[in-house]
Scaffold this motif. Structure first.
Motif, PDB file in Angstrom:
ATOM      1  N   ALA A 223       0.824  -1.209   0.000  1.00 21.08           N
ATOM      2  CA  ALA A 223       0.000   0.000   0.000  1.00 21.08           C
ATOM      3  C   ALA A 223       0.859   1.260   0.000  1.00 21.08           C
ATOM      4  CB  ALA A 223      -0.924  -0.005   1.208  1.00 21.08           C
ATOM      5  N   ILE A 224       1.902   1.258   0.835  1.00 23.90           N
ATOM      6  CA  ILE A 224       2.801   2.417   0.905  1.00 23.90           C
ATOM      7  C   ILE A 224       3.466   2.663  -0.445  1.00 23.90           C
ATOM      8  CG2 ILE A 224       4.980   3.221   1.906  1.00 23.90           C
ATOM      9  CD1 ILE A 224       4.083   1.799   4.524  1.00 23.90           C
ATOM     10  N   ASN A 225       3.950   1.598  -1.056  1.00 27.30           N
ATOM     11  CA  ASN A 225       4.612   1.728  -2.360  1.00 27.30           C
ATOM     12  C   ASN A 225       3.639   2.220  -3.428  1.00 27.30           C
ATOM     13  OD1 ASN A 225       6.916   0.740  -1.155  1.00 27.30           O
ATOM     14  ND2 ASN A 225       6.697  -1.329  -1.955  1.00 27.30           N
ATOM     15  N   TYR A 226       2.420   1.700  -3.385  1.00 29.91           N
ATOM     16  CA  TYR A 226       1.420   2.069  -4.384  1.00 29.91           C
ATOM     17  C   TYR A 226       1.084   3.556  -4.309  1.00 29.91           C
ATOM     18  CZ  TYR A 226      -3.170   2.565  -6.543  1.00 29.91           C
ATOM     19  OH  TYR A 226      -4.227   3.000  -7.292  1.00 29.91           O
ATOM     20  N   VAL A 227       0.833   4.049  -3.105  1.00 30.26           N
ATOM     21  CA  VAL A 227       0.473   5.461  -2.960  1.00 30.26           C
ATOM     22  C   VAL A 227       1.652   6.364  -3.328  1.00 30.26           C
ATOM     23  CG1 VAL A 227      -0.321   7.240  -1.352  1.00 30.26           C
ATOM     24  CG2 VAL A 227      -1.263   4.930  -1.222  1.00 30.26           C
TER      25      VAL A 227
END
Length: 274
Positions: A68-72
């Motif tokens: 999730a962190i990487n995606y955002v």
């Protein structure tokens, strides 16, 4: 941005196979019933059909967080903190298990949800002093009227509306602020002064930015309409608050554990434009 813009994370996962229908999990037990708002910190919170993937989400929690962190970061040029990982079918950011690939996850977002959070956070950045004043003012009128707000722990674990504080949240459609949003994608260090100019360009009449003021009774009953009218009048008269449309609501005391939302009726007043 000082305020986190993604408060929670949900995983997209529906499992097949057998389930023990006679024995409830701890999560299912926690989901049942309601909790007084002053005691609610997100216990039992889960999105639709979340219990079906609870064990797998717990096992891969750190992988899900990082995905999730990487995606955002890659999609929205924004650093975020994941406060909660809950099994679900829908949320602002959804991390789904890759079919037939053990331990692999893939993130996506519901249309407009992350954008909305970003624009709300930018508005709070642009008018930081005004929002600090709103924090103090909301605390003051809540105490004067013997009312409560959501606890910070509950907001961290359950909120998906973007910028939210104890007594209010920013409710907007990111598509109403294209100039602001696109400017942020080009420059994440954009200044507060530049943001003010862009917000004025996108919303010159302060008709698109809504600030929902939410209060809770200390008892599981509603105050008289006059109390809510008085709150609205004080908001109308107070100087130095962020510009926008203010919606004022008072709820009964209890929160539904599973969804993190008020239980029962509410009293509200007509919108106020400042």
């Amino acid at each position: 941005m000082k305020k986190k813009i993604i408060g929670l994370l949900a995983s997209l996962l529906l499992l097949g196979g057998c389930f023990n229908l006679n024995e409830k999990t701890e999560q299912e037990k926690a989901q049942e019933g309601t909790t007084p708002v002053q005691d609610y910190v997100g216990q039992g919170f889960s999105f639709v059909d979340g219990d079906k993937s609870e064990e797998l989400v717990k096992r891969d929690e750190e992988k899900i967080k990082q995905e999730a962190i990487n995606y955002v970061k890659n999609t929205y040029k924004t650093d975020v903190k994941v406060n909660n990982v809950v099994p679900a079918r829908n949320a602002a950011v959804i991390v789904g298990k890759v079919i037939n690939k053990e331990g692999e996850w893939l993130a996506r977002s519901d249309e407009g949800e992350v954008e909305k959070a970003i624009v709300g956070g930018l508005y709070a950045k642009a008018y930081e002093a005004e929002f600090q004043h709103l924090d103090a003012f909301a605390e003051k009128i809540a105490k004067e009227n013997d009312l409560l707000g959501m606890r910070e722990e509950a907001i961290d674990k359950t909120a998906s509306v973007g910028y939210e504080k104890e007594y209010y949240f920013i409710a907007i459609a990111a598509l109403d602020f294209p100039t602001v949003y696109n400017a942020y994608l080009k420059n994440q260090e954009i200044s507060a002064e530049d943001l003010k100019v862009l917000f004025s360009k996108d919303d010159s009449l302060n008709k698109k930015m809504a600030i929902a003021m939410n209060f809770f009774s200390k008892e599981d009953s509603l105050p008289k309409q006059e109390v809510v009218n008085s709150l609205a009048m004080e908001i109308q008269q107070e100087l130095g608050l962020p510009k926008g449309i203010y919606e004022t609501t008072v709820y009964k005391n209890h929160i539904v554990n599973r969804v993190g939302l008020p239980d029962g009726e509410s009293i509200d007043v007509e919108e106020i434009t400042k």
